[in-house]
Design a protein around this motif. Sequence first.
Motif, PDB file in Angstrom:
ATOM      1  N   LEU A 250       0.869  -1.054   0.191  1.00 40.56           N
ATOM      2  CA  LEU A 250      -0.166   0.123   0.054  1.00 40.56           C
ATOM      3  C   LEU A 250       0.931   1.358   0.081  1.00 40.56           C
ATOM      4  CD1 LEU A 250      -2.355  -1.296   3.014  1.00 40.56           C
ATOM      5  CD2 LEU A 250      -3.019  -1.547   0.546  1.00 40.56           C
ATOM      6  N   ASP A 251       0.626   2.027  -0.959  1.00 34.44           N
ATOM      7  CA  ASP A 251       1.315   3.486  -1.040  1.00 34.44           C
ATOM      8  C   ASP A 251       0.397   4.613  -0.409  1.00 34.44           C
ATOM      9  OD1 ASP A 251       3.715   5.160  -1.604  1.00 34.44           O
ATOM     10  OD2 ASP A 251       2.006   6.154  -2.922  1.00 34.44           O
ATOM     11  N   VAL A 252      -0.916   4.010  -0.328  1.00 33.95           N
ATOM     12  CA  VAL A 252      -1.925   4.847   0.312  1.00 33.95           C
ATOM     13  C   VAL A 252      -2.875   4.341   1.205  1.00 33.95           C
ATOM     14  CG1 VAL A 252      -2.061   6.368  -1.830  1.00 33.95           C
ATOM     15  CG2 VAL A 252      -3.466   4.358  -1.902  1.00 33.95           C
ATOM     16  N   VAL A 253      -3.404   5.031   2.175  1.00 35.60           N
ATOM     17  CA  VAL A 253      -4.361   4.556   3.003  1.00 35.60           C
ATOM     18  C   VAL A 253      -5.454   5.278   3.422  1.00 35.60           C
ATOM     19  CG1 VAL A 253      -2.467   3.137   4.326  1.00 35.60           C
ATOM     20  CG2 VAL A 253      -3.061   5.523   4.970  1.00 35.60           C
ATOM     21  N   GLU A 254      -6.444   4.992   4.063  1.00 33.91           N
ATOM     22  CA  GLU A 254      -7.706   5.735   4.154  1.00 33.91           C
ATOM     23  C   GLU A 254      -7.504   6.993   4.682  1.00 33.91           C
ATOM     24  OE1 GLU A 254     -11.775   4.360   4.338  1.00 33.91           O
ATOM     25  OE2 GLU A 254     -11.076   2.608   5.232  1.00 33.91           O
ATOM     26  N   HIS A 255      -6.710   7.113   5.886  1.00 32.64           N
ATOM     27  CA  HIS A 255      -6.625   8.389   6.530  1.00 32.64           C
ATOM     28  C   HIS A 255      -5.028   8.825   6.753  1.00 32.64           C
ATOM     29  CE1 HIS A 255     -10.783   8.071   7.853  1.00 32.64           C
ATOM     30  NE2 HIS A 255     -10.470   7.204   8.102  1.00 32.64           N
ATOM     31  N   GLU A 256      -4.514   9.655   5.730  1.00 32.85           N
ATOM     32  CA  GLU A 256      -3.312  10.012   5.515  1.00 32.85           C
ATOM     33  C   GLU A 256      -3.094  11.292   6.194  1.00 32.85           C
ATOM     34  OE1 GLU A 256      -2.636   9.945   1.393  1.00 32.85           O
ATOM     35  OE2 GLU A 256      -2.547   7.942   1.459  1.00 32.85           O
ATOM     36  N   PRO A 257      -1.827  11.623   6.951  1.00 36.97           N
ATOM     37  CA  PRO A 257      -0.822  10.675   7.054  1.00 36.97           C
ATOM     38  C   PRO A 257      -1.026   9.427   8.003  1.00 36.97           C
ATOM     39  CG  PRO A 257       0.022  12.457   8.291  1.00 36.97           C
ATOM     40  CD  PRO A 257      -1.411  12.933   7.590  1.00 36.97           C
ATOM     41  N   ILE A 258      -0.600   8.333   7.598  1.00 42.17           N
ATOM     42  CA  ILE A 258      -0.825   6.954   8.372  1.00 42.17           C
ATOM     43  C   ILE A 258      -0.473   7.208   9.878  1.00 42.17           C
ATOM     44  CG2 ILE A 258       1.070   5.746   7.607  1.00 42.17           C
ATOM     45  CD1 ILE A 258      -0.466   3.164   7.789  1.00 42.17           C
ATOM     46  N   GLN A 266       1.870  -2.945  11.624  1.00 41.74           N
ATOM     47  CA  GLN A 266       2.132  -4.076  12.428  1.00 41.74           C
ATOM     48  C   GLN A 266       2.132  -5.619  11.892  1.00 41.74           C
ATOM     49  OE1 GLN A 266       3.756  -3.119  15.177  1.00 41.74           O
ATOM     50  NE2 GLN A 266       3.068  -1.023  14.557  1.00 41.74           N
ATOM     51  N   LEU A 267       1.226  -5.804  10.948  1.00 46.88           N
ATOM     52  CA  LEU A 267       1.007  -6.938  10.131  1.00 46.88           C
ATOM     53  C   LEU A 267       2.180  -7.414   9.381  1.00 46.88           C
ATOM     54  CD1 LEU A 267      -2.626  -6.385   8.717  1.00 46.88           C
ATOM     55  CD2 LEU A 267      -2.033  -7.739  10.883  1.00 46.88           C
ATOM     56  N   PRO A 268       2.756  -8.745   9.486  1.00 46.25           N
ATOM     57  CA  PRO A 268       3.605  -9.428   8.943  1.00 46.25           C
ATOM     58  C   PRO A 268       3.495  -9.507   7.358  1.00 46.25           C
ATOM     59  CG  PRO A 268       2.440 -10.940  10.034  1.00 46.25           C
ATOM     60  CD  PRO A 268       1.939  -9.846  10.444  1.00 46.25           C
ATOM     61  N   ASN A 269       2.307  -9.506   6.911  1.00 46.09           N
ATOM     62  CA  ASN A 269       2.101  -9.673   5.394  1.00 46.09           C
ATOM     63  C   ASN A 269       1.611  -8.149   4.830  1.00 46.09           C
ATOM     64  OD1 ASN A 269      -0.301  -9.783   6.979  1.00 46.09           O
ATOM     65  ND2 ASN A 269      -1.122 -11.230   5.796  1.00 46.09           N
ATOM     66  N   ALA A 270       1.884  -6.940   5.398  1.00 50.72           N
ATOM     67  CA  ALA A 270       1.692  -5.767   4.816  1.00 50.72           C
ATOM     68  C   ALA A 270       2.921  -4.784   4.615  1.00 50.72           C
ATOM     69  CB  ALA A 270       0.313  -5.028   5.627  1.00 50.72           C
ATOM     70  N   PHE A 271       3.003  -4.234   3.641  1.00 47.82           N
ATOM     71  CA  PHE A 271       4.194  -3.471   3.247  1.00 47.82           C
ATOM     72  C   PHE A 271       3.632  -2.116   2.953  1.00 47.82           C
ATOM     73  CE2 PHE A 271       7.104  -1.541  -0.011  1.00 47.82           C
ATOM     74  CZ  PHE A 271       8.028  -1.073   0.950  1.00 47.82           C
ATOM     75  N   VAL A 272       3.776  -1.184   3.768  1.00 47.46           N
ATOM     76  CA  VAL A 272       3.281   0.319   3.519  1.00 47.46           C
ATOM     77  C   VAL A 272       4.461   1.438   3.433  1.00 47.46           C
ATOM     78  CG1 VAL A 272       1.637   2.026   4.623  1.00 47.46           C
ATOM     79  CG2 VAL A 272       1.315  -0.404   5.059  1.00 47.46           C
ATOM     80  N   THR A 273       4.037   1.962   2.392  1.00 51.53           N
ATOM     81  CA  THR A 273       4.901   3.497   2.095  1.00 51.53           C
ATOM     82  C   THR A 273       4.073   4.618   2.216  1.00 51.53           C
ATOM     83  OG1 THR A 273       4.593   3.266  -0.406  1.00 51.53           O
ATOM     84  CG2 THR A 273       6.764   2.419   0.566  1.00 51.53           C
ATOM     85  N   PRO A 274       4.539   5.863   2.570  1.00 57.58           N
ATOM     86  CA  PRO A 274       3.642   6.824   2.925  1.00 57.58           C
ATOM     87  C   PRO A 274       3.397   7.759   1.827  1.00 57.58           C
ATOM     88  CG  PRO A 274       6.027   7.297   3.634  1.00 57.58           C
ATOM     89  CD  PRO A 274       6.142   5.969   2.732  1.00 57.58           C
ATOM     90  N   HIS A 275       2.446   7.377   0.751  1.00 58.17           N
ATOM     91  CA  HIS A 275       1.919   8.003  -0.442  1.00 58.17           C
ATOM     92  C   HIS A 275       3.239   8.855  -1.242  1.00 58.17           C
ATOM     93  CE1 HIS A 275      -1.664  10.289  -2.042  1.00 58.17           C
ATOM     94  NE2 HIS A 275      -0.817  10.025  -3.038  1.00 58.17           N
TER      95      HIS A 275
END
Length: 309
Positions: A250-258, A266-275
């Motif tokens: 995910l480069d984007v999430v519902e509420h930014e900044p995350i 915290q999930l071991p199967n998610a990779f997140v970057t800050p838009h």
Amino acid sequence: MKKVLVANLTAKKAVKYLEEKGFEVIISDQASDDDFLSHTDVDGILIMMHPFGESLMAKMPNLKVIARHGVGYDNVDLAAAAKHDIVVTNTPGANATAVAETAIMHMLMAGRLYYQRRELLTDATNAAYLSAHNGQEISGKTVGIIGFGHIGQNIDRLLTGFDVNVLAYARHSHEVVNGRMATLDEIYEQSDFIVTALPATPETTHMINADVFSKMKSSAVLVNIGRGALIDEAALIDALKNDVIAGAGLDVVEHEPISADNPLLQLPNAFVTPHVAMISQEAMDNVAIKAAEDIVRVLSGGQPRFPVN
């Protein structure tokens, strides 16, 4: 002399271009409403992500054009802009290569769990999970691309070397280099990787929800480089926790900044970057110049090349 307010991250090439065209350029953080209200006499704004609506427009009597730095324009109130006779523009395609490259990176990072494996060097929290999950390659897989404009087509092109089968969805039919156009259900049910590259609209908000996750392969990896609102985040977290799907990039999430306490971090199967998909030197130059060119067109009495409203 007409004035143009630009964000402080705007490429210097665009600032120079505006100045050469005879405009006074005011550089602002654009971090709060006050950064705009300190310059209520401007004629044009080159805006990034700060929300811009009626309360601001009503206090800017000279404002004629708002040029969005990027493709998405959901932070600008189009109805209010129309009410105040303000032209809104965006920059389609200007950062498509940068965003497409980010999509490929997220497919690799989320598909192969690279980030979590790197963390093992200093933190063993996910050791058990990683010992039980090897990840999957992109090569030879089916990739669904939801949204097949400039970005989606660039993703398709960049995937050529991976020998994939691409299923693409869009309102209009396009040539698909590595596959064919498909329905959403075909994408949900058949894809090993699904990439969302759509803007946030009333029709697309939460289009990826619990019902959709139930249609996906348990081995599927979801990548979002469109807008956070496309995915029902609570449903995504539940799907990741319960192995309904294998992973998410995910480069984007519902509420930014995350926020730091977002479970996705915290999930071991998610990779997140800050838009950051759109950030490269080339993209920042291209986007800013296109936005500046439309500001010049409007303030010179002409028509913009990329009008939104």
